[in-house]
Design an enzyme around this catalytic site. Structure first.
Site, PDB file in Angstrom:
ATOM      1  CE  LYS A 177      -2.038   1.409   3.711  1.00 33.09           C
ATOM      2  NZ  LYS A 177      -2.960   1.480   4.802  1.00 33.09           N
TER       3      LYS A 177
ATOM      4  CG  ASP B 190      -7.502   3.881   2.533  1.00 28.24           C
ATOM      5  OD1 ASP B 190      -8.460   3.564   1.784  1.00 28.24           O
ATOM      6  OD2 ASP B 190      -7.102   4.964   3.131  1.00 28.24           O
TER       7      ASP B 190
END
Length: 211
Positions: free
Chosen positions: A120, A138
């Site tokens: 991420k 997220d």
């Protein structure tokens, strides 16, 4: 959810916010990298307060190494998990200096090899610092993608892959930011603000609210 609906969703999000960006405050790729590492399980606002103290003192790998781990902790101690984050940032800075000439690398493999940097975080850097069409999923994006029907998936990676595959190319670079901001301020976790949503009629969520 079909491709025409997806296109209209992103068209409306773009019309509503033509130039989206991260709410983390930074001026260089390295500052963004440090801020994203600090943002794990912390708010952007809290990170910005800490980096407003840190970056004027040390905003390069060399300067943070010179500051030392204890010195770094003094600047970021208001952030959750600051001890482990300080350790990772020191190791990250050492690796940047030793392997990359103090520069933030531009490939996923090199970024993910840095301490404290997962997929991420690498996607955020590739997208926001280097303009690559990545999707950093997220909790906000995961929720929005599943709730709206835009790109449902049982795992973060599944949602990421489907968003990258199904988002029209013209929207892909900014899609990450639109979806995060939409999840943060409109399509919130407990009670989504459906009445204030610009994609209300396109969303496939069954339990819409009136707010």
């Amino acid at each position: 959810m079909n491709k025409d609906k997806r296109r209209e969703i992103f068209q409306r999000l773009r019309d509503h916010n033509p130039a989206p960006t991260t709410e983390l405050e930074y001026t260089t790729a390295f500052e963004l990298l440090v801020a994203v590492v600090l943002s794990a399980q912390a708010t952007d606002r809290g990170v910005n307060k800490a980096t407003a103290r840190l970056f004027p003192v040390a905003n390069t790998p060399e300067a943070i190494l010179a500051l030392g781990e204890d010195g770094l902790k003094e600047h970021i101690k208001t952030i959750g998990l600051f001890n482990s984050k300080a350790s990772n940032i020191m190791k990250l800075c050492r690796m940047l200096v030793d392997r990359h000439g103090g520069e933030v690398p531009r490939t996923r493999g090199e970024l993910e090899a840095l301490p404290g940097v997962g997929r991420k975080t690498a996607n955020v850097i590739l997208n926001t610092a280097f303009g690559q069409p990545t999707m950093a999923v997220d909790t906000h994006i995961y929720r929005v993608a599943n709730r709206t029907g835009l790109a449902p998936g049982k795992t973060v990676r599944e949602v990421e892959d489907r968003l990258v595959r199904w988002t029209p190319k013209e929207f892909l670079h900014d899609a990450h930011h639109w979806l995060i901001l939409h999840g943060r301020y409109v399509c919130v976790a407990r009670k989504p603000r459906c009445g204030a949503c610009v994609i209300h009629d396109l969303c496939e969520y069954r339990d819409k609210t009136e707010e």
